[in-house]
Each structure stands twice: as structure tokens, then as C-alpha cells.
Write a protein that holds these residues in place. Structure first.
Motif, PDB file in Angstrom:
ATOM      1  N   ARG A 185      -9.974  49.430  32.926  1.00 36.51           N
ATOM      2  CA  ARG A 185     -10.674  50.514  32.218  1.00 36.51           C
ATOM      3  C   ARG A 185     -10.277  51.892  32.734  1.00 36.51           C
ATOM      4  O   ARG A 185     -11.112  52.724  33.091  1.00 36.51           O
ATOM      5  CB  ARG A 185     -12.194  50.332  32.311  1.00 36.51           C
ATOM      6  CG  ARG A 185     -12.664  49.048  31.653  1.00 36.51           C
ATOM      7  CD  ARG A 185     -14.153  48.918  31.669  1.00 36.51           C
ATOM      8  NE  ARG A 185     -14.588  47.688  31.028  1.00 36.51           N
ATOM      9  CZ  ARG A 185     -15.855  47.322  30.884  1.00 36.51           C
ATOM     10  NH1 ARG A 185     -16.818  48.104  31.332  1.00 36.51           N
ATOM     11  NH2 ARG A 185     -16.174  46.194  30.293  1.00 36.51           N
ATOM     12  N   VAL A 186      -8.976  52.102  32.790  1.00 33.77           N
ATOM     13  CA  VAL A 186      -8.443  53.389  33.222  1.00 33.77           C
ATOM     14  C   VAL A 186      -7.318  53.752  32.245  1.00 33.77           C
ATOM     15  O   VAL A 186      -6.649  52.871  31.695  1.00 33.77           O
ATOM     16  CB  VAL A 186      -7.913  53.316  34.677  1.00 33.77           C
ATOM     17  CG1 VAL A 186      -6.780  52.323  34.807  1.00 33.77           C
ATOM     18  CG2 VAL A 186      -7.468  54.678  35.166  1.00 33.77           C
ATOM     19  N   SER A 187      -7.139  55.034  31.995  1.00 29.48           N
ATOM     20  CA  SER A 187      -6.077  55.434  31.080  1.00 29.48           C
ATOM     21  C   SER A 187      -4.719  55.191  31.720  1.00 29.48           C
ATOM     22  O   SER A 187      -4.578  55.174  32.949  1.00 29.48           O
ATOM     23  CB  SER A 187      -6.217  56.916  30.704  1.00 29.48           C
ATOM     24  OG  SER A 187      -5.921  57.739  31.810  1.00 29.48           O
ATOM     25  N   LEU A 188      -3.708  54.990  30.873  1.00 22.52           N
ATOM     26  CA  LEU A 188      -2.359  54.738  31.358  1.00 22.52           C
ATOM     27  C   LEU A 188      -1.849  55.924  32.188  1.00 22.52           C
ATOM     28  O   LEU A 188      -1.235  55.744  33.245  1.00 22.52           O
ATOM     29  CB  LEU A 188      -1.428  54.468  30.171  1.00 22.52           C
ATOM     30  CG  LEU A 188      -0.017  53.970  30.473  1.00 22.52           C
ATOM     31  CD1 LEU A 188      -0.046  52.698  31.296  1.00 22.52           C
ATOM     32  CD2 LEU A 188       0.733  53.736  29.159  1.00 22.52           C
ATOM     33  N   SER A 189      -2.122  57.148  31.710  1.00 22.44           N
ATOM     34  CA  SER A 189      -1.659  58.334  32.436  1.00 22.44           C
ATOM     35  C   SER A 189      -2.334  58.433  33.802  1.00 22.44           C
ATOM     36  O   SER A 189      -1.711  58.811  34.799  1.00 22.44           O
ATOM     37  CB  SER A 189      -1.922  59.598  31.614  1.00 22.44           C
ATOM     38  OG  SER A 189      -3.305  59.750  31.358  1.00 22.44           O
ATOM     39  N   ARG A 190      -3.633  58.069  33.870  1.00 20.81           N
ATOM     40  CA  ARG A 190      -4.361  58.118  35.144  1.00 20.81           C
ATOM     41  C   ARG A 190      -3.813  57.072  36.127  1.00 20.81           C
ATOM     42  O   ARG A 190      -3.662  57.344  37.321  1.00 20.81           O
ATOM     43  CB  ARG A 190      -5.850  57.887  34.883  1.00 20.81           C
ATOM     44  CG  ARG A 190      -6.721  57.792  36.121  1.00 20.81           C
ATOM     45  CD  ARG A 190      -6.767  59.067  36.904  1.00 20.81           C
ATOM     46  NE  ARG A 190      -7.714  58.996  38.016  1.00 20.81           N
ATOM     47  CZ  ARG A 190      -7.571  59.632  39.160  1.00 20.81           C
ATOM     48  NH1 ARG A 190      -6.519  60.415  39.348  1.00 20.81           N
ATOM     49  NH2 ARG A 190      -8.463  59.519  40.109  1.00 20.81           N
ATOM     50  N   LEU A 191      -3.484  55.869  35.605  1.00 16.96           N
ATOM     51  CA  LEU A 191      -2.943  54.822  36.469  1.00 16.96           C
ATOM     52  C   LEU A 191      -1.584  55.245  37.038  1.00 16.96           C
ATOM     53  O   LEU A 191      -1.284  55.014  38.210  1.00 16.96           O
ATOM     54  CB  LEU A 191      -2.814  53.511  35.690  1.00 16.96           C
ATOM     55  CG  LEU A 191      -2.435  52.271  36.499  1.00 16.96           C
ATOM     56  CD1 LEU A 191      -3.435  52.015  37.625  1.00 16.96           C
ATOM     57  CD2 LEU A 191      -2.324  51.050  35.588  1.00 16.96           C
ATOM     58  N   ARG A 192      -0.756  55.872  36.198  1.00 19.78           N
ATOM     59  CA  ARG A 192       0.528  56.391  36.687  1.00 19.78           C
ATOM     60  C   ARG A 192       0.300  57.418  37.787  1.00 19.78           C
ATOM     61  O   ARG A 192       0.983  57.419  38.813  1.00 19.78           O
ATOM     62  CB  ARG A 192       1.300  57.042  35.541  1.00 19.78           C
ATOM     63  CG  ARG A 192       1.907  56.091  34.538  1.00 19.78           C
ATOM     64  CD  ARG A 192       2.948  56.810  33.692  1.00 19.78           C
ATOM     65  NE  ARG A 192       3.007  56.271  32.347  1.00 19.78           N
ATOM     66  CZ  ARG A 192       2.442  56.844  31.291  1.00 19.78           C
ATOM     67  NH1 ARG A 192       1.783  57.978  31.426  1.00 19.78           N
ATOM     68  NH2 ARG A 192       2.539  56.290  30.116  1.00 19.78           N
ATOM     69  N   GLU A 193      -0.664  58.323  37.572  1.00 17.26           N
ATOM     70  CA  GLU A 193      -0.922  59.390  38.533  1.00 17.26           C
ATOM     71  C   GLU A 193      -1.403  58.827  39.874  1.00 17.26           C
ATOM     72  O   GLU A 193      -0.940  59.251  40.943  1.00 17.26           O
ATOM     73  CB  GLU A 193      -1.964  60.353  37.971  1.00 17.26           C
ATOM     74  CG  GLU A 193      -2.265  61.508  38.903  1.00 17.26           C
ATOM     75  CD  GLU A 193      -3.461  62.311  38.438  1.00 17.26           C
ATOM     76  OE1 GLU A 193      -3.734  63.347  39.042  1.00 17.26           O
ATOM     77  OE2 GLU A 193      -4.134  61.890  37.493  1.00 17.26           O
TER      78      GLU A 193
END
Length: 446
Positions: free
Chosen positions: A418-426
Motif C-alpha cells: 500500500r505504497v505508491s510506486l514513486s514512494r517505493l523507488r524513493e
């Protein structure tokens, strides 16, 4: 002279006068609306206006000439404070026409158009006296809102648009409740809630009883660098049965036509897509520009749908829903290339129960709270980078480890946690979506 002769002469005079009046355009009323960037003068008429408008200088005046017209109303009742008009006067011309003169106290540029009858008014002549953009308090407010910060990081900016206004009353209930007044009251309640929440700043698109074009409403939201745009309305139908609230997001067709028209306007080549810290299009070729705008429109539409679902879920707890899911339509006010947006129909003015509810301050406050809860719930979970809400969430978040298995994708891992893809990359300092089996990733706990 006998009484019979007097009656005959009176009857002939009334008949002749009625014939003249039926052939003449009568100005039955004048109304004036003061908006931040223009002043609108409306003349109520008995038939379509044959007219011309021009300006004179030394002193500055706007002159309105109406062919074959008479004035049957007083001019001294107009409220001219802060309108840019010092006085309004009128006189009959020798050719049977009517001349109306507006004495100006500031630089205003006139334009005119006619409106056909609607359920509230008859034929109308509209004179818009336009101010320069720099003189617009709404535009200035938009520029100031961009700078809103909490503790060094920028605020999330919510643009709040109360539909209709001024000469456009919107839907009118059977008890003469005007949509434009109801939605402005709801918008003000929503503004207070946003203002009171750390990390959030409201931008009111319409602050009073005046009209703003649909295109200008979304332009103002972009000038304020809004992160989200919510337009508040109240529906109406030909029968009194339909009731309840609805939420609309932009449709695929609306997004496609918006992107095409946006790219067709050459002045948009120098625009910036993406709000705060966005992408300047000026140096890009047509293909790259098209791709950037397409991505922005797709993201805007998808985020509108997501926030719309959140708002609809909150509305469900306080009112009946007219539609159980977010509807999609090509509403002009939602067609911003890079500001996610929704339109909330808070109820039906044509339904007696809805009209009664919408006339209640307590009910309007609950509606505003539901709309705000839906928007805030989304942005608290998915805050834009470089915002105060983002920093607070990052500081309070705990992480655990996840070991990549065969068949995993980064998007699938993001969805499961439940995390955005961009947040996981960051979180993992990644600049691509490529992962390998056995790789250990940091993921949000819980």
C-alpha cells in the motif's frame, strides 16, 4: 367635452401608447455585479438588443447606444462602490434610441453580448468592463497562495470552486433557493476546514456573488499551483424525484479533447506542466511535448477518480447518494491538463428534501466536512513530495525489509504494501523499476 368623448380619447391614447411600447425595446431594470477582474452591468429588456458600445476619453466613459428603446427604471438604485463606475446616466436620442453613459473611475475595457431568456430573467444585454489582470485581487491571491508554507516546506494547495454566481444563478429550488448561494456557503465552510489544517492552504476561486467563466476558473487554479481542484454544485432535474449527492471526474473523452486543444494553442508551448517544480515545455519539440501533456492528463484524470472515490465514501455517511460510484463526464471546469479535479453535486435543488437540507447551515457544514475528509484522506496517504505533509509522514513512518522473490515486480510489491510506486523507488534510492531475486527492499511497516 362629454365623459364619453373623454373615455374614447383615453382609450385611443392607451391603445396608441401600447402600440408604441410593443414596437420599442424597454429597459425594465439594471443590475451590477462587481468581480475581482471585471464589473458586469446587465440591462433587462423586453426584446433582443440592437446596440453598439464604444468608449470616450477626457473624461473616461463607456457609451451604450440602444436602437428604438426607452428606459422604464431608476438608475440611482445601483450600488457602484468599488465597481470602477462613478455614475450611470441615460437620455433619449432624437432618433428614438436610448443612450446609457457609464462614467468610469478607473481603466476598464468594455465588451458586450446578449443573452436569451431563462427561468429567472428575460432578454438581457450584458456589458462586461474588464480590468487588467494585475488589478485582479483573485489573481493576486493565486500568486500569494503559491508561497504558502508550513515549517519551511510548502503546503498542499486545494482550489475550491463555488459554481455559477452573479447573473448565473444555477439551479433554482421551488422555495427560490439559488444554487449559486448554496454552493458558495459550502465552499466557505470547506475553505475554513482547509485553512485550519496544518500543511494545507485553500484557494477560493470565487469569493463573492459574481460570474467567472469555466475556463478562467481552472486557469486560476493553475495560477495558484493548486494540487487539487474541487468544484461544488447542486443539481436539478425536470421532475422532483431525483435526489442525493454525486461525484464526477474527467472522462477519457474529455481528457483526450483537452490535450488536443491544449497542444493546438501555440502560447501553451511556453507553459509549465505539473504545477510546483513542473516541466517547462518551451524547449521541447512537438512529439515530446505531446507525451508530457498526455502523461499529465492521464495522471490528473486518475487522481481525480481516486480522490473522487474517497470523497464519495465520506458523503455516503451523511447523505443519500444519487450514484454509488464516481461518474465521469467532460465537464469544462475539470479540463485542466495537470491539476487533478472533481465536481461534487451536493444534492438536487429540484427535490424538496434536498433543497431544505441544502438551506441548512448545519447540513452544509457536514457536507463540507465530508468533502474535506475525502480529499485530506487521500493526500495524507499520498502527499506530494516537498510538502509539509510529506515530511511529517516520512518522519513518522517505520520500515521493514522485504526480499524480492521470483515473479515479483516493483509495482506488485508497492501495491501489496500500500505504497505508491514513486514512494517505493524513493525509499530505496532507485531510479528504475528493475529488481532482482534476493534483493532486499525497504517497505513501509504495517
Amino acid at each position: 367635452m362629454s365623459q364619453r368623448v373623454l373615455l374614447i380619447l383615453l382609450s385611443v391614447s392607451i391603445w396608441a401608447l401600447s402600440g408604441v411600447l410593443s414596437a420599442t425595446n424597454i429597459v425594465t431594470n439594471l443590475r451590477l455585479w462587481r468581480a475581482p477582474d471585471h464589473t458586469r452591468l446587465v440591462l433587462d429588456l423586453t426584446k433582443p438588443a440592437d446596440h453598439r458600445v464604444f468608449t470616450l476619453t477626457n473624461p473616461s466613459r463607456v457609451v451604450v447606444d440602444l436602437e428604438d428603446a426607452n428606459l422604464f427604471t431608476a438608475l440611482d438604485a445601483l450600488e457602484l462602490t468599488d465597481s470602477g463606475v462613478g455614475s450611470v446616466r441615460a437620455a433619449q436620442r432624437e432618433n428614438g434610441g436610448l443612450r446609457v453613459v457609464l462614467d468610469l473611475t478607473e481603466a476598464l475595457s468594455p465588451r458586450s453580448f446578449v443573452l436569451p431568456p431563462n427561468e429567472q430573467y428575460g432578454h438581457r444585454l450584458v456589458i462586461d468592463l474588464q480590468r487588467e489582470d494585475d488589478a485582479s485581487t483573485t489573481v493576486q491571491a493565486a500568486r500569494e497562495v503559491r508561497q504558502a508554507q508550513t515549517g519551511g516546506q510548502r503546503d498542499i494547495i486545494i482550489a475550491i470552486d463555488a459554481g455559477h454566481g452573479g447573473e448565473d444563478p444555477g439551479a433554482i429550488g421551488r422555495s427560490r433557493t439559488f444554487e449559486k448561494n448554496v454552493v458558495l456557503a459550502i465552499a466557505r465552510e470547506l475553505e475554513a476546514l482547509v485553512e485550519a489544517t496544518p500543511g494545507y492552504t485553500p484557494f477560493m476561486v470565487r469569493t463573492g456573488d459574481y460570474y467567472i467563466s469555466l475556463v478562467r476558473r481552472r486557469q486560476l487554479a493553475r495560477e495558484a499551483n493548486a494540487d487539487f481542484f474541487v468544484s461544488v454544485h447542486a443539481d436539478a432535474f425536470t421532475s422532483p424525484q431525483p435526489s442525493g449527492a454525486s461525484v464526477y471526474a474527467l472522462s477519457d473523452r474529455g481528457a483526450t479533447s483537452t490535450m488536443a486543444s491544449y497542444l493546438a494553442e501555440s502560447e501553451n508551448a511556453a507553459d509549465t506542466i505539473g504545477g510546483v517544480g513542473g516541466v517547462n515545455l518551451e524547449s521541447m519539440d512537438a512529439v515530446v511535448r505531446s507525451v508530457i501533456v498526455d502523461l499529465a492528463m492521464t495522471h490528473s484524470m486518475q487522481e481525480g477518480l481516486t480522490v473522487g472515490s474517497s470523497v464519495l465514501g465520506q458523503l455516503r455517511s451523511i447523505t443519500r447518494l444519487h450514484k454509488p460510484q464516481v461518474e465521469q463526464a467532460g465537464f469544462a471546469v475539470l479540463r485542466s491538463p495537470d491539476v487533478p479535479s472533481i465536481l461534487v453535486e451536493t444534492g438536487f435543488m429540484s427535490n424538496a428534501a434536498d433543497e431544505r437540507n441544502l438551506g441548512s447551515q448545519a447540513y452544509r457544514r457536514r457536507l463540507a466536512q465530508a468533502i474535506f475528509n475525502g480529499i485530506k484522506g487521500h493526500f495524507d496517504a499520498h502527499p506530494p513530495p516537498n510538502t509539509w505533509v510529506y515530511a511529517q509522514r516520512a518522519n513518522s513512518q517505520t520500515f521493514s525489509s522485504y526480499t524480492v522473490r521470483s515473479g515479483d515486480t516493483l509495482s506488485g510489491i508497492a501495491a501489496r504494501h500500500r505504497v505508491s510506486l514513486s514512494r517505493l523507488r524513493e525509499i530505496n534510492n532507485m531510479n528504475s523499476d528493475i529488481i532482482r531475486v534476493g534483493q532486499v527492499l525497504r517497505v513501509p511497516s504495517g
